[in-house]
Write a protein that holds these residues in place. Structure first.
Motif, PDB file in Angstrom:
ATOM      1  N   ALA A 113      43.903  42.769  47.986  1.00  0.00           N
ATOM      2  CA  ALA A 113      44.161  43.246  46.626  1.00  0.00           C
ATOM      3  C   ALA A 113      43.734  42.205  45.598  1.00  0.00           C
ATOM      4  O   ALA A 113      43.191  42.546  44.534  1.00  0.00           O
ATOM      5  N   THR A 114      43.947  40.933  45.926  1.00  0.00           N
ATOM      6  CA  THR A 114      43.504  39.861  45.039  1.00  0.00           C
ATOM      7  C   THR A 114      41.985  39.818  44.964  1.00  0.00           C
ATOM      8  O   THR A 114      41.406  39.626  43.881  1.00  0.00           O
ATOM      9  N   VAL A 115      41.346  40.009  46.103  1.00  0.00           N
ATOM     10  CA  VAL A 115      39.889  40.030  46.154  1.00  0.00           C
ATOM     11  C   VAL A 115      39.349  41.212  45.346  1.00  0.00           C
ATOM     12  O   VAL A 115      38.354  41.091  44.626  1.00  0.00           O
ATOM     13  N   ASP A 116      40.011  42.349  45.448  1.00  0.00           N
ATOM     14  CA  ASP A 116      39.586  43.534  44.707  1.00  0.00           C
ATOM     15  C   ASP A 116      39.675  43.294  43.202  1.00  0.00           C
ATOM     16  O   ASP A 116      38.775  43.675  42.440  1.00  0.00           O
ATOM     17  N   ALA A 117      40.742  42.638  42.773  1.00  0.00           N
ATOM     18  CA  ALA A 117      40.892  42.311  41.352  1.00  0.00           C
ATOM     19  C   ALA A 117      39.810  41.337  40.899  1.00  0.00           C
ATOM     20  O   ALA A 117      39.321  41.411  39.758  1.00  0.00           O
ATOM     21  N   MET A 118      39.412  40.417  41.792  1.00  0.00           N
ATOM     22  CA  MET A 118      38.334  39.488  41.479  1.00  0.00           C
ATOM     23  C   MET A 118      37.028  40.239  41.241  1.00  0.00           C
ATOM     24  O   MET A 118      36.290  39.940  40.297  1.00  0.00           O
ATOM     25  N   TYR A 120      33.970  35.633  46.009  1.00  0.00           N
ATOM     26  CA  TYR A 120      33.689  34.928  44.755  1.00  0.00           C
ATOM     27  C   TYR A 120      32.219  34.537  44.683  1.00  0.00           C
ATOM     28  O   TYR A 120      31.555  34.777  43.670  1.00  0.00           O
ATOM     29  N   ASN A 159      40.894  43.560  33.352  1.00  0.00           N
ATOM     30  CA  ASN A 159      41.136  44.374  34.542  1.00  0.00           C
ATOM     31  C   ASN A 159      41.919  45.646  34.226  1.00  0.00           C
ATOM     32  O   ASN A 159      42.136  46.477  35.097  1.00  0.00           O
ATOM     33  N   SER A 185      38.424  31.935  44.128  1.00  0.00           N
ATOM     34  CA  SER A 185      39.312  31.670  45.253  1.00  0.00           C
ATOM     35  C   SER A 185      38.601  30.745  46.229  1.00  0.00           C
ATOM     36  O   SER A 185      37.369  30.762  46.321  1.00  0.00           O
ATOM     37  N   ALA A 224      42.588  35.448  52.652  1.00  0.00           N
ATOM     38  CA  ALA A 224      42.668  36.079  51.334  1.00  0.00           C
ATOM     39  C   ALA A 224      43.357  37.438  51.397  1.00  0.00           C
ATOM     40  O   ALA A 224      43.195  38.199  52.354  1.00  0.00           O
ATOM     41  N   ASP A 225      44.111  37.738  50.350  1.00  0.00           N
ATOM     42  CA  ASP A 225      44.726  39.051  50.189  1.00  0.00           C
ATOM     43  C   ASP A 225      43.697  40.004  49.599  1.00  0.00           C
ATOM     44  O   ASP A 225      43.078  39.705  48.576  1.00  0.00           O
ATOM     45  N   VAL A 275      44.164  28.408  39.683  1.00  0.00           N
ATOM     46  CA  VAL A 275      44.233  29.806  40.095  1.00  0.00           C
ATOM     47  C   VAL A 275      43.582  29.992  41.461  1.00  0.00           C
ATOM     48  O   VAL A 275      44.060  30.769  42.304  1.00  0.00           O
TER      49      VAL A 275
END
Length: 270
Positions: free
Chosen positions: A106-111, A156, A67, A96, A103-104, A196
């Motif tokens: 930013a976390t989704v964007d990183a995924m 995901y 990333n 996730s 869901a956050d 995770v």
């Protein structure tokens, strides 16, 4: 880096644990030297040391956060320039179980960056090199939720649907170039993925497969020439029927006029 008996170098991402570490072990035992990619350098070194002790294959550790643009570019450069590389296993990914209401973003964007962007960039880095040499194998790890989209987090699932679609396109583009592309769709697998993802209990559920079994099945599928391998699908013909129906349906979309059920009157008919 390669010794005289090697099958070349296999680059495995997400290789510090889970399926990635098992892929590294199995490919070394099949005669590949390795480049192992993951964020956790300490774990990578443990995997590398164990494989060296058991196989005496050459193992290079390449710590990288896929990333991180600079780290990703480092791996891309390796894939483009090292002519000894004969296999890429795109295993790195994150998931996730959270819904869109939980869901956050930013976390989704990183995924998305890891599961889609990094996988795509690494594939695009190595595919032209493999095609130029008319030799090479790309293994992309998708998931059964790429089809069973409602099971986990929607992003995901969508990211894994992307991997499946990309695999179909790559197989079309590279079929006559001497490059093999396999898409692997594991079901629930007993790895840290679930820690995770937020549902550690899945690791011990009755439907959950061991990472070793999942990888061993995937490699047999590769040996058999499967384009798509689903280790947990016992009725292999079911996938063939699914694919035949999908390809047949895709030929029915090209119509200039809307279907009668929509009752759309064209200007000429008005």
């Amino acid at each position: 880096m390669c010794n005289p008996t090697t099958k070349g170098i296999a680059v495995v991402t997400g290789a510090s644990t889970g399926m990635g570490a098992v892929y590294a072990d199995r490919l070394a035992k099949r005669g590949y030297d390795l480049v192992l990619v993951a964020r956790n350098e300490g774990r990578l070194k443990q995997v590398a040391s164990r494989i060296w002790e058991e196989t005496r294959r050459e193992v290079t550790v390449l710590p990288a956060d896929l990333n991180n643009p600079a780290d990703l570019a480092k791996v891309e450069t390796l894939l483009k320039t090292n002519e000894a590389i004969t296999m890429l296993v795109n295993n790195a990914g994150v998931g996730s179980v959270a819904s869109v209401l939980q869901a956050d973003v930013a976390t989704v964007d990183a995924m998305i960056d890891l599961n889609i962007k990094a996988l795509t960039r690494l594939t695009y880095a190595v595919a032209p090199a493999f095609a130029a040499r008319k030799n090479g194998t790309i293994v992309n790890i998708a998931s059964v939720v790429g089809i069973a989209a409602e099971m986990l987090n929607g992003v995901y699932s969508a990211s894994k649907s992307y991997v499946i679609s990309l695999g179909h396109s790559l197989q079309k583009d590279l079929a006559d170039k001497g490059v093999r592309v396999q898409t692997v769709l594991p079901g629930a697998t007993a790895t840290e993925f679930w820690d995770v993802a937020g549902y550690a209990a899945q690791k011990t559920a009755s439907i959950t497969m061991s990472a070793e079994d999942a990888v061993d099945a995937a490699l047999v599928g590769l040996d058999k020439g499967e384009l798509v391998t689903i280790p947990g699908l016992h009725d292999g013909d079911a996938w063939e029927r699914w694919e035949a129906d999908r390809r047949a349906l895709s030929k029915k979309f090209g119509n200039a006029k809307p279907a009668d059920r929509y009752e759309v009157k064209s200007p000429q008919a008005a």
